[in-house]
Design a protein around this motif. Structure first.
Motif, PDB file in Angstrom:
ATOM      1  N   LYS A 267       0.815  -1.220   0.000  1.00  0.00           N
ATOM      2  CA  LYS A 267       0.000   0.000   0.000  1.00  0.00           C
ATOM      3  C   LYS A 267       0.846   1.267   0.000  1.00  0.00           C
ATOM      4  O   LYS A 267       0.402   2.318  -0.490  1.00  0.00           O
ATOM      5  N   TRP A 268       2.083   1.168   0.522  1.00  0.00           N
ATOM      6  CA  TRP A 268       2.937   2.359   0.551  1.00  0.00           C
ATOM      7  C   TRP A 268       3.452   2.704  -0.836  1.00  0.00           C
ATOM      8  O   TRP A 268       3.743   3.874  -1.113  1.00  0.00           O
ATOM      9  N   ILE A 269       3.549   1.696  -1.714  1.00  0.00           N
ATOM     10  CA  ILE A 269       3.905   1.968  -3.109  1.00  0.00           C
ATOM     11  C   ILE A 269       2.792   2.782  -3.769  1.00  0.00           C
ATOM     12  O   ILE A 269       3.035   3.767  -4.476  1.00  0.00           O
ATOM     13  N   PHE A 270       1.527   2.377  -3.524  1.00  0.00           N
ATOM     14  CA  PHE A 270       0.394   3.133  -4.067  1.00  0.00           C
ATOM     15  C   PHE A 270       0.355   4.541  -3.473  1.00  0.00           C
ATOM     16  O   PHE A 270      -0.027   5.506  -4.149  1.00  0.00           O
ATOM     17  N   ALA A 271       0.760   4.656  -2.205  1.00  0.00           N
ATOM     18  CA  ALA A 271       0.787   5.969  -1.557  1.00  0.00           C
ATOM     19  C   ALA A 271       1.779   6.894  -2.255  1.00  0.00           C
ATOM     20  O   ALA A 271       1.470   8.069  -2.528  1.00  0.00           O
ATOM     21  N   ILE A 272       2.978   6.379  -2.560  1.00  0.00           N
ATOM     22  CA  ILE A 272       3.996   7.232  -3.189  1.00  0.00           C
ATOM     23  C   ILE A 272       3.633   7.542  -4.643  1.00  0.00           C
ATOM     24  O   ILE A 272       3.931   8.628  -5.151  1.00  0.00           O
TER      25      ILE A 272
END
Length: 297
Positions: free
Chosen positions: A156-161
């Motif tokens: 999910k942090w990849i989608f956040a960035i």
């Protein structure tokens, strides 16, 4: 182009300090601290503009009086960037800087599409090659990320960035409208932008942080928090000065700013002792070649 490179230099240093500030820390108060320190840096210009308008005009640091409609436009930019920074800071807290910085470097691709469709900027053949080389290099980073247990499709942090990058690119396109169409000088835009961003963050922190003792106790004050804000103000000042040139192409400036990635990946990888530094140099070279092609063209 030189103003864009100066902006990239300070943004690279800003990213290193940002990683230090958020590592193992509460994101929202760190973000509020960085923006507040930038606001305090530029506040004397506003006070000086009220008390000594002629002198501030002479040294080209006068903050002009703007209509309420323009305040509304600046507030929109503040909301966009507040959302972008929240996503970016959360991602940076949970991901290596050598993964985050290259994904952020894909921002020029979004700016590129917007520049063509909104401002009718016309790229040539080499600019097309440069932009797609940047995107291909970012895809290579996703393969390296898997070796560090970071699966791009499930993290999910990849989608956040990625979301932060898209919002940041949109804000970059919006900057051209604010600077050239509304004829705002850099310091006026920076002052009101910081003012409204601080207000937005205060509202968010009142709900999510101030009233929760367990979260307040987790927060750690670090010297890098105010430094992040100061470096961002300096970087944005050079970027907005470059945008004041009516012939400045936003897609080229956006790509030039991505050269900050050299500092983030090379120096950041060493400071924070991150994995696979040598393998990450291959797509890094690809991104830099893409930036070079855009400059060369």
């Amino acid at each position: 182009m030189y103003l864009g490179l100066l902006s990239a230099l300070f943004l690279g240093l800003h990213n290193l300090c940002k990683k230090h500030a958020v590592q193992g820390n509460e994101v929202f108060p760190v973000l509020l601290g960085t923006i507040s320190s930038g606001f305090l840096l530029i506040l004397p210009l506003y006070i000086g503009s009220l008390l000594y308008p002629e002198y501030m005009s002479e040294i080209q640091l006068y903050i002009t009086v703007i209509p309420w409609e323009t305040h509304g436009f600046i507030f929109i930019k503040s909301a966009m960037m507040a959302a972008s920074w929240i996503l970016a800071y959360e991602a940076l807290k949970h991901l290596p800087i050598t993964i985050v910085a290259p994904i952020r470097s894909a921002g020029p691709f979004f700016t590129f599409i917007g520049a063509i469709t909104i401002y009718q900027e016309k790229p040539n053949f080499w600019q097309w090659i440069g932009f797609f080389l940047i995107i291909f290099s970012v895809l290579l980073y996703s393969r390296i990320g898997k070796k560090e247990g970071i699966y791009f499709k499930r993290n999910k942090w990849i989608f956040a960035i990625i979301g932060a990058t898209f919002l940041g690119a949109s804000s970059g396109l919006y900057d051209k409208f604010l600077i050239q169409n509304l004829i705002l000088n850099p310091q006026t835009l920076q002052f009101w932008f910081c003012f409204y961003t601080v207000l937005i963050l205060l509202v968010i922190l009142t709900v999510t942080w101030f009233l929760k003792a367990e979260k307040r106790n987790v927060f750690k004050w670090r010297w890098s928090i105010p430094v992040v804000g100061v470096l961002l103000i300096v970087a944005d000042y050079f970027y907005f000065k470059a945008l004041q040139d009516p012939e400045a192409l936003i897609m080229l400036l956006s790509a030039i700013k991505r050269s900050q990635i050299i500092i983030a990946v090379v120096i950041g990888g060493l400071i924070f002792k991150e994995q696979n530094k040598r393998k990450k140099l291959v797509p890094l070279v690809g991104i830099m070649c893409g930036v070079f092609l855009i400059l060369y063209s």
